[in-house]
Design a protein around this motif. Sequence first.
Motif, mmCIF file in Angstrom:
data_model
loop_
_atom_site.group_PDB
_atom_site.id
_atom_site.type_symbol
_atom_site.label_atom_id
_atom_site.label_comp_id
_atom_site.label_asym_id
_atom_site.label_seq_id
_atom_site.Cartn_x
_atom_site.Cartn_y
_atom_site.Cartn_z
ATOM 1 N N ILE A 52 1.018 -1.145 0.113
ATOM 2 C CA ILE A 52 -0.240 0.189 -0.014
ATOM 3 C C ILE A 52 0.816 1.108 -0.030
ATOM 4 N N SER A 79 2.415 4.852 0.642
ATOM 5 C CA SER A 79 2.470 5.520 2.009
ATOM 6 C C SER A 79 1.558 6.816 2.059
ATOM 7 N N ASP A 80 0.907 7.149 0.874
ATOM 8 C CA ASP A 80 0.130 8.012 0.858
ATOM 9 C C ASP A 80 -1.346 7.794 1.072
ATOM 10 N N HIS A 81 -1.505 6.285 1.026
ATOM 11 C CA HIS A 81 -2.830 5.860 1.091
ATOM 12 C C HIS A 81 -3.367 5.845 2.590
ATOM 13 N N TRP A 82 -4.690 6.030 2.604
ATOM 14 C CA TRP A 82 -5.125 6.114 4.245
ATOM 15 C C TRP A 82 -4.894 4.649 4.728
ATOM 16 N N TRP A 87 -2.506 2.817 4.749
ATOM 17 C CA TRP A 87 -0.847 2.455 5.044
ATOM 18 C C TRP A 87 -0.483 2.576 6.498
#
Lengths: 569, 327, 342
Positions: free
Chosen positions: C178, C180-183, C185
């Motif tokens: 995932i 790192s800017d995905h919620w 993560w």
Amino acid sequence: MKLSKIAMATAGASMLATSAFAAGHEMQGRDGHVGIIYWQAASILNPYLSGGTKDIEAASLVIEPLARYDQDGNMVPWLVDEIPTVENGGVAEDLTSITWKLSEGLVWSDGTPVTSADVVFTANYCMDPEGGCQQLAKFGDVTSVEALDDLTIKITFGVPKPFPYGPFVGGQTPILQAAQFEGCSGAAAPSCTDQNFGPIGTGPFVVTEFRANDTISMEANPNYRDPSKPAFATLTFKGGGDATAAARTVLETGEFDYAWNLQIAPEVLDEMESAGKGTIVSGFGTLVERIMINLTDPNPDLGDERSTVAHPHPFLSDIAVRQALSMAIDRELLTEIGYGQAGRPTCNVLPAPAIYASTANDACLVQDIAGANALLDEAGWLPGADGIREKDGVRLSILYQTSTNAVRQDFQALIKQWWSEIGVETELKNIDAGVFFGGDQSSPDTFQKLFADVEMYANNFDGTDPEAYMGNWKCSEIPSPENAWLGGNMPRYCSEAYDGLLAEMAGTADIDERARLAKAMNDMLMQEYVIIPLVDRGRVSAHANTLEGVVLNTWDSELWNVADWSRAD
Amino acid sequence: MLDGTKPLVRVDDLKMHFPIFKGVLRRRVGEVKAVDGVSFEIYEGETLGLVGESGCGKSTVGRALLRLYDITDGHIEIDGSDISTLSGEALRDMRPRMQMIFQDPQASLNPRMTVGSIIAEPLDEHTNLTRKEKREKVAKLMDAVGLARRFADRYPHEFSGGQRQRIGIARALALNPKFIVCDEPIAALDVSIQAQVVNLLEDLQQEFGLTYLFISHDLSMVRHLATRVAVMYLGKIAELAPRDALYADPKHPYTQALLSAVPHPDPAGDRQHERIILKGDVPSPANPPKGCNFCTRCPKVMEICRSETPEWREVDAGRFVACHLYN
Amino acid sequence: MLNYTIRRLIFAIPTLLFISFIIFIILDMAPNDPTGNLPLTIPPEVRQKIRESLGLDAPMYIRYLLWCNQFFINEPLNMLHQWFGWCIGDCEGRLRVESWITRSPVVDSIVERMPQTLWVVGMSYVVSILVAVPIGVISAYKQYSWFDQAGTLVSMIGFAVPTFFTGLVLQIVFSTMIPSDHWAWLPSKYNTLHEVTDWQSFVYQMRQMAMPVTVLALYNMAQLSRFMRASMLDNLSQDYVRTARAKGLRERTVVLVHVLRNSLIPVVTVIALGVPTIFGGAIITEQIFGVNGLGALLIIGIQGADIPLVQTLTFIFAVLIVLFNLIADILYGLLDPRIRYE
């Protein structure tokens, strides 16, 4: 009142100066935060109380020596303006003293000036007999350290020192602030927790919080000598976990910017690098994985005289056998399997720096099973009924010990296979590293006692001068019950010629001449086959692609140039 | 004899089969026919004794009767209501009419509740009494079963076996039931205590006009207590008769064998004291024999017994037997 | 009960002293050396000096008595000084139990690491209890239903798959795959310096705890839910349950009041006995996620042959185990009226 006004005016002026400077150049702390991960956490920031690499390197962010080694092994002035030599008069003609001169205007992070008294204090701190200083060897033969003036320090040795750069060169012996460590000498050293956890230094960072064996947080040193450095305002030094996890945080998740010493399977590392977030860097120093041959008899029946020079080894004292053992090994394959980018095959126990590296033994790079068999046949070692060679009732049966470590066990298995192809039987043994390298007198399994026929481990030397390292194999260094098994001469090798070369080196200051002698000693050991070098092990680290300025240095702290690190845009 | 009174409990062809699962997937491979077609009636105010060897299914009959199991087949009618298929709330509403006294007075009382709360719990569920009324009711029940009121705050383990059984009885009486199943209520008690508890049960029957199904393997106790007696063998009733008639003249060979094992109170009058020893073991209820259940051990076995199941018939006034001998 | 508790506590003293002595002997006999992990470039004679400075040249019993003095007398006195400002004797120069690795007081290290240990390991324990109890209850009540089968499967997996594996899988999924800017993560390394000051930092704390807590909770949950299930099954077949049903109680009352309460007695004991393991940390999980709690401290101590550190930590664990055994016994007495201590 008047005085304080002046002080304020000066302060104002300097502030103006700084901002003017900043306008033209870049300012300290412009790149925010940098995260460093060491899978072994730092326990203390005082290298004199902990010789562990992780502690020395963590401390190198804060406290600094007078001179460092660069990535090529050359000395560079750090807190001084030039390296003292015989030519510039810094080293006495008779080689018994060296005089360092601190750069002008150096200040500690608390703003007080760095003086020669600090250097003198540091030397006395380490040389205190009750302190248990772990860098004491660096101060070998030092008889006195004195301050000639505020900036000048003279170190005097009891014997001529052709290489007088032990104290205060390299990350192991940084300068401590006398004012801070005043009450911490001798027996009180360990009780100075605050000092040991947060030394005041001249380095680019100062400690804001230290959690032993866990995390250190730091911020830029406001009094750092170059006002435009470091580029990072804050720094986290995280410890713990294992090398694979550390590599992942830099190469795959991007949580950290720099990961240290990634001793993991080469293919795993390559796979991680392909994620595209970071870069693997490697460098080679003097760390050689080698097999030490026991020239004495480790037979348990000998009791106290086991593995002592009183009894030569029944078959390893035959050079033909030793040579055959070396010839049977495929060093290329070992390197590829065990270290990948982080290793290269070597035929020398002294592989670097370049001027000391011999090329006389490179034939060993090619495996030669047939040649080894022929050699043994010629020497009269003939295969018995079970295929194991023997002569006069002595079978070529070897006990091969090393420390417990996945790569070493792989090596053991491969080498056992190759040796069986030349009719040598091998029994493998591995010992927990803490026991193997620990000097516990009561344990029979230490690498010094060598109660086995051969043993494998890696060793290197600090800095760039090989004299002390080559000194490991002089006669007087043979471990025995008389010297409590202390000594680095594991093969129990003793040669007058070798000791003679060593003595000659001790009296030679000329660098080329020293190189010639070092190579001659290396070749002597190699051609006698008392040490079988396998792999020159490099250091592998990784940094994020956004981190610029990393120069991997195997001769000093890896973080030696952290002041020059910055964030790529 | 209480002829002419109406039946309070009517059981018709009651079957209780427990499935057997085996193997990795726990497939159903058969069933234990614990109760396999049982019919009888219990008249108001009487005590029906239900006797048989252990494992014959008599306790299962008792539990199935109170719908502590979901029965496999058949009909149960208590006090005019058919409860054989009731479930959930409807069944719960019936509970106050029928109660049970269990064999093991220790295990049947929740160890973490005080005596008072054990007895009062049914009141909490089924009545709207105030706290004070409930306390009074509990005290009265304790009086009735001969327990000192001050014991209400103690835990079951602090009592002796007999006292615990009194607690069990008081609890069963709490909701003024008409019908109580006594499942071997004295089997776990000392002989010296057994009589006390039995007498208590009798006294309570008088006082509250209770109807009992008294399950026991103790033939002498049943003789003392029961109005009529049913003898069970391997999931079926072999014989059902008024007490005196049954003990004087057992019809079914199994009843005869059972009774021959009972020591006679008067050895001198023990004319035909000849014990009938049954051979072999009781067959598994998972795999009962063909024909008559008792055919494998019956001393008077005939050819027909091995092929045809004997009919349940009234051979004399009020006397029912399932045996080919009486056809 | 009070008398019983006091008596048990008094008996615990010689037991613990004996334990401390045994631990000391074992550590002393272990063929390990505090200088063993130092680079080989440090010569043997310097190592010898280091050992002397650590007091290793003194006889074993002297070192043991020294430790006893430091741990049983100086540390409590220091605590009084730190907490209440009471000064008895030499407050500043008092010799405390000092780690050989960090050269700092062991007790301070332990106190420093307590928060993350309790946050992560303690929370995982709480989570596992909250999840395991309902699963155990439902599994037992609906024995052999699909829920029970699924519960068994999950428990088997939680029990059989080692934490380093589940930890790694979670890291690869939530930290690596995932972005790192995905919620969704989650950080793979626990930041021990993180402080909860507002909602946002609280959310971050939850995020960084999510993976280690899940890994540990899965393992504990597996054990506990099986235990809960077994205990429920034991009680479900008891006569008093039949009594309760015969009383005409609602099924919920039967299960939750009668069965569950009785089934919880052994489970509560097991939970109490497991509490010391919280303090013991979770060595492997702490390593994977860089939580650096007490488990990691212990392993560092063992690797570095840091006898004072290992001795002190193990001894504190011993104290906790003895203490929680007593607590478990007392709880048993409180919960089960059949048990009374005199």
